[in-house]
Design a protein around this motif. Structure first.
Motif, PDB file in Angstrom:
ATOM      1  N   PHE A 183      20.251   5.557  -5.285  1.00 21.75           N
ATOM      2  CA  PHE A 183      20.653   4.342  -4.562  1.00 21.75           C
ATOM      3  C   PHE A 183      20.138   4.403  -3.130  1.00 21.75           C
ATOM      4  N   THR A 184      19.645   3.279  -2.641  1.00 23.83           N
ATOM      5  CA  THR A 184      19.388   3.133  -1.205  1.00 23.83           C
ATOM      6  C   THR A 184      20.210   1.952  -0.726  1.00 23.83           C
ATOM      7  N   GLY A 185      21.004   2.174   0.312  1.00 26.32           N
ATOM      8  CA  GLY A 185      21.841   1.099   0.848  1.00 26.32           C
ATOM      9  C   GLY A 185      22.877   1.672   1.797  1.00 26.32           C
ATOM     10  N   ALA A 194       8.613  -0.857  -2.095  1.00 25.37           N
ATOM     11  CA  ALA A 194       8.476   0.594  -1.868  1.00 25.37           C
ATOM     12  C   ALA A 194       9.706   1.387  -2.310  1.00 25.37           C
ATOM     13  N   MET A 195      10.908   0.791  -2.172  1.00 24.78           N
ATOM     14  CA  MET A 195      12.086   1.557  -2.573  1.00 24.78           C
ATOM     15  C   MET A 195      12.192   1.645  -4.096  1.00 24.78           C
ATOM     16  N   ILE A 196      11.548   0.685  -4.787  1.00 25.05           N
ATOM     17  CA  ILE A 196      11.527   0.770  -6.260  1.00 25.05           C
ATOM     18  C   ILE A 196      10.523   1.839  -6.695  1.00 25.05           C
ATOM     19  N   THR A 197       9.318   1.776  -6.139  1.00 25.37           N
ATOM     20  CA  THR A 197       8.315   2.756  -6.585  1.00 25.37           C
ATOM     21  C   THR A 197       8.719   4.172  -6.155  1.00 25.37           C
ATOM     22  N   ARG A 198       9.424   4.295  -5.012  1.00 22.40           N
ATOM     23  CA  ARG A 198       9.824   5.632  -4.554  1.00 22.40           C
ATOM     24  C   ARG A 198      10.878   6.246  -5.480  1.00 22.40           C
ATOM     25  N   LYS A 199      11.630   5.422  -6.190  1.00 22.79           N
ATOM     26  CA  LYS A 199      12.640   5.943  -7.122  1.00 22.79           C
ATOM     27  C   LYS A 199      12.116   6.010  -8.565  1.00 22.79           C
ATOM     28  N   TYR A 209      11.049  -2.349  16.086  1.00 24.24           N
ATOM     29  CA  TYR A 209      10.837  -3.724  15.611  1.00 24.24           C
ATOM     30  C   TYR A 209      10.222  -3.805  14.207  1.00 24.24           C
ATOM     31  N   ARG A 210      10.023  -2.657  13.577  1.00 23.46           N
ATOM     32  CA  ARG A 210       9.518  -2.689  12.198  1.00 23.46           C
ATOM     33  C   ARG A 210      10.515  -3.486  11.342  1.00 23.46           C
ATOM     34  N   ASN A 211       9.998  -4.430  10.589  1.00 25.74           N
ATOM     35  CA  ASN A 211      10.856  -5.221   9.706  1.00 25.74           C
ATOM     36  C   ASN A 211      12.011  -5.869  10.493  1.00 25.74           C
ATOM     37  N   GLN A 248      15.169  -4.021  10.683  1.00 25.17           N
ATOM     38  CA  GLN A 248      15.977  -3.903   9.457  1.00 25.17           C
ATOM     39  C   GLN A 248      15.481  -2.769   8.557  1.00 25.17           C
ATOM     40  N   THR A 249      15.382  -1.566   9.095  1.00 24.21           N
ATOM     41  CA  THR A 249      15.145  -0.403   8.242  1.00 24.21           C
ATOM     42  C   THR A 249      16.199   0.638   8.589  1.00 24.21           C
ATOM     43  N   CYS A 250      16.463   1.533   7.646  1.00 25.65           N
ATOM     44  CA  CYS A 250      17.468   2.573   7.892  1.00 25.65           C
ATOM     45  C   CYS A 250      16.986   3.573   8.924  1.00 25.65           C
ATOM     46  N   VAL A 251      15.676   3.583   9.183  1.00 22.14           N
ATOM     47  CA  VAL A 251      15.136   4.573  10.120  1.00 22.14           C
ATOM     48  C   VAL A 251      14.699   3.944  11.448  1.00 22.14           C
ATOM     49  N   CYS A 252      14.987   2.670  11.661  1.00 25.77           N
ATOM     50  CA  CYS A 252      14.666   2.050  12.958  1.00 25.77           C
ATOM     51  C   CYS A 252      15.483   2.735  14.057  1.00 25.77           C
ATOM     52  N   TRP A 270      17.081  -4.769  -0.243  1.00 27.98           N
ATOM     53  CA  TRP A 270      16.199  -5.913   0.016  1.00 27.98           C
ATOM     54  C   TRP A 270      15.167  -5.623   1.108  1.00 27.98           C
ATOM     55  N   ASN A 271      15.377  -4.584   1.911  1.00 27.29           N
ATOM     56  CA  ASN A 271      14.494  -4.450   3.092  1.00 27.29           C
ATOM     57  C   ASN A 271      13.106  -3.890   2.748  1.00 27.29           C
ATOM     58  N   PHE A 272      13.002  -3.165   1.634  1.00 26.76           N
ATOM     59  CA  PHE A 272      11.691  -2.718   1.128  1.00 26.76           C
ATOM     60  C   PHE A 272      11.683  -2.995  -0.381  1.00 26.76           C
ATOM     61  N   PRO A 273      11.471  -4.266  -0.769  1.00 29.59           N
ATOM     62  CA  PRO A 273      11.676  -4.659  -2.172  1.00 29.59           C
ATOM     63  C   PRO A 273      10.683  -4.035  -3.141  1.00 29.59           C
ATOM     64  N   ALA A 330       0.841  -1.207   0.000  1.00 26.63           N
ATOM     65  CA  ALA A 330       0.000   0.000   0.000  1.00 26.63           C
ATOM     66  C   ALA A 330       0.878   1.260   0.000  1.00 26.63           C
ATOM     67  N   TYR A 331       1.928   1.232   0.841  1.00 22.99           N
ATOM     68  CA  TYR A 331       2.864   2.364   0.936  1.00 22.99           C
ATOM     69  C   TYR A 331       3.568   2.570  -0.415  1.00 22.99           C
ATOM     70  N   GLY A 332       4.051   1.470  -0.992  1.00 22.09           N
ATOM     71  CA  GLY A 332       4.763   1.552  -2.275  1.00 22.09           C
ATOM     72  C   GLY A 332       3.868   2.101  -3.373  1.00 22.09           C
ATOM     73  N   PHE A 376       6.658   7.497  10.511  1.00 25.09           N
ATOM     74  CA  PHE A 376       6.411   8.796   9.878  1.00 25.09           C
ATOM     75  C   PHE A 376       6.434   8.722   8.355  1.00 25.09           C
ATOM     76  N   SER A 377       6.858   7.574   7.785  1.00 26.44           N
ATOM     77  CA  SER A 377       7.081   7.510   6.338  1.00 26.44           C
ATOM     78  C   SER A 377       5.775   7.661   5.565  1.00 26.44           C
ATOM     79  N   SER A 378       5.814   8.441   4.516  1.00 25.16           N
ATOM     80  CA  SER A 378       4.618   8.694   3.711  1.00 25.16           C
ATOM     81  C   SER A 378       5.067   9.279   2.384  1.00 25.16           C
ATOM     82  N   PRO A 411       9.001  14.578   2.844  1.00 19.51           N
ATOM     83  CA  PRO A 411      10.308  14.360   2.196  1.00 19.51           C
ATOM     84  C   PRO A 411      11.180  13.396   2.996  1.00 19.51           C
ATOM     85  N   PHE A 412      11.666  12.354   2.341  1.00 18.89           N
ATOM     86  CA  PHE A 412      12.470  11.330   3.001  1.00 18.89           C
ATOM     87  C   PHE A 412      13.922  11.501   2.580  1.00 18.89           C
ATOM     88  N   GLY A 413      14.821  11.656   3.549  1.00 23.39           N
ATOM     89  CA  GLY A 413      16.242  11.758   3.210  1.00 23.39           C
ATOM     90  C   GLY A 413      17.056  12.223   4.395  1.00 23.39           C
TER      91      GLY A 413
END
Ligand code: SIN
Length: 483
Positions: A232-234, A161-166, A283-285, A288-292, A156-159, A110-112, A446-448, A452-454
């Motif tokens: 790139f995200t990583g 959403a990170m594609i649709t976001r880019k 504990y989201r994922n 395993q998220t960059c924002v945990c 790999w952690n958002f297979p 849904a997010y993606g 907070f992600s939406s 702006p994410f960055g």
């Protein structure tokens, strides 16, 4: 894998609108991290395939950019609707190759999808300017034009959403892309490509190159001057390599890199909100998220109660195969990830931390790890300087606002930070003082697509999502007209 539409399970790369095998039909195995079983054998393409994807993307981009923004938006809208219509299958594919609980996978689809919808709308709102000219017989204006073909490398952690976001802001702007998904999770990317194909996104506009040789695929993208932008995200380490490799062709760069998020709980916080927010962020994922949250700072007056309640909430979590009902924490993606978590916990315990719960591998075996809470953390421990990327809550005690802001900022990273307080003045003061790209106050999520994410510092460059995200795929051209 039990899918309503088994034809979504694609295992070849997608180049120029066609499904492409590797030379000699070379393949690599994709495994389910919950069971260790191989679920698919995916085409293992090499750097030469990147070059042929770029060959296809260049003319496709010119034709795509020549269409009206409204037309591009309508095609994207079709893709968005297909993603929603196939959400359950996409969630099953995602959980099976990545491990996150199916409820989280549904949330990610849904997010993606929101990024496709949002940027389809934003495509129609790209505007140049007409400026007040300082010279009587000249007129000044700007056009905003697509950067061209871009390279994308996704994690790999958002297979999904990170594609649709880019990809969404890029194609909305009139660009075309060559994308390499993480080797752990190519099936979600290929399913998205299948839906893009069905939606009528023209051949060559989205190209997906799957392969194990990430360094060769990445450097081929960076060194080809027909690729005008990399996204790139990583990890920060890989981000630096890509930036160095792109220097020769001076590309635009968007980098979403590592984090080391502080989560600060002040004495005046509502404890229920703080516990719920910490659980959601930490504990989201499976962490395993960059924002945990990576470092949890708790003020003296609330520390003991907070620690007790966090232990109870962590102990109540259901760990297991993400496809099982009610599971809240799945496996860690691989052994390497598990080893790092174990190293961080061992280092903290060696240096004097107290283990409140968890602390080791889960009885389920494989790469499952126990939800863990450590108390008495200090800046000398590895977890203070490096993201753990796992379900480990490390609690640091603090007394004053100045002390906690200094500790929170004492890192090379600056992606997300969290604060929990009931004081509005403190909320503003501390948010302003935190050297982070994103601050989340009194909430752990907070992600939406709208925000702006960055990050700042070693957490990267550029912003994704929001009204700013499309700018990363546009060049401003100044036009001066003599009358
Ligand atoms: C990430 O971990 O890189 C993305 C997290 C998010 O979009 O919320």
């Amino acid at each position: 894998m039990n899918l309503n539409d088994p034809t979504l399970l694609r295992t070849d790369s997608y180049i120029n609108g066609e499904w492409v095998q590797a030379p000699q039909n070379r393949r690599f195995a994709v495994t389910n991290p919950a069971t260790g079983k191989v679920i698919a054998e995916v085409a293992d393409l090499d750097a030469a395939a990147v070059t042929s994807a770029i060959d296809a993307a260049v003319p496709a981009q010119a034709a795509w950019a020549a269409r009206t923004a409204k037309d591009r938006a309508m095609v994207m809208r079709g893709w968005y609707e297909l993603v929603l219509a196939n959400a359950e299958d996409l969630a099953v594919i995602l959980t099976t190759e990545m491990g996150k609980p199916i409820a989280e996978a549904r949330g990610e689809i849904a997010y993606g999808a929101t990024f496709i919808d949002w940027f389809a709308e934003e495509a129609r709102r790209v505007c140049g300017d007409v400026m007040e000219s300082p010279i009587p017989d000249k007129r000044f204006l700007t056009f905003k034009q697509p950067v061209g073909v871009f390279g994308a490398i996704t994690p790999w952690n958002f297979p999904i959403a990170m594609i649709t976001r880019k990809v969404s802001p890029g194609i909305a702007a009139g660009c075309a892309c060559v994308l390499k998904p993480a080797e752990q999770t190519p099936l979600s990317a290929l399913a998205l490509a299948e839906l893009a194909h069905r939606a009528g996104i023209p051949a060559g506009v989205i190209n997906i190159v799957t392969g194990m040789d990430a360094p060769a695929i990445g450097s081929t993208m960076c060194e080809d001057d027909r690729i005008r932008k990399m996204t790139f995200t990583g990890s920060t380490e890989v981000g630096r390599i890509l930036m160095r490799q792109s220097a020769g062709t001076l590309k635009k760069m968007s980098l979403e890199l590592g984090g080391n998020a502080p989560l600060i709980v002040f004495d005046d916080a509502d404890i229920d909100t703080a516990i719920a927010g910490t659980m959601a962020s930490k504990y989201r994922n499976a962490g395993q998220t960059c924002v945990c949250a990576n470092r949890i700072f708790v003020q003296d007056g609330i520390y003991d109660e907070f620690a007790k309640r966090l232990v109870a909430a962590s102990d109540a979590m259901k760990v297991g195969d993400g496809m099982e009902d009610g599971v809240e924490q799945g496996p860690i993606i691989d052994r390497q990830g598990l080893d790092k978590i174990e190293r961080h916990v061992a280092d903290a315990l060696d240096k004097g931390a107290e283990l409140l719960t968890g602390g080791g591998r889960h009885d389920l075996g494989g790469t499952f790890f126990q939800p863990t809470v450590l108390s008495g953390m200090t800046p000398q421990m590895q977890m203070f300087g490096e993201e753990t990327f796992g379900p480990v809550s490390g609690l640091f005690r603090f007394s004053t606002d100045e002390e906690v802001v200094a500790m929170a900022n004492d890192t090379e990273f600056g992606l997300a930070a969290y604060i929990f307080t009931d004081s509005t003045t403190r909320l503003f003061r501390v948010s302003e003082a935190l050297e982070y790209g994103m601050v989340s106050a009194n909430t752990g999520i907070f992600s939406s697509e709208v925000g702006p994410f960055g990050g700042v510092k070693s957490s990267g460059l550029g912003r994704e999502g929001s009204k700013y995200g499309i700018d990363e795929f546009l060049e401003i051209k100044f036009v001066c007209v003599g009358l």
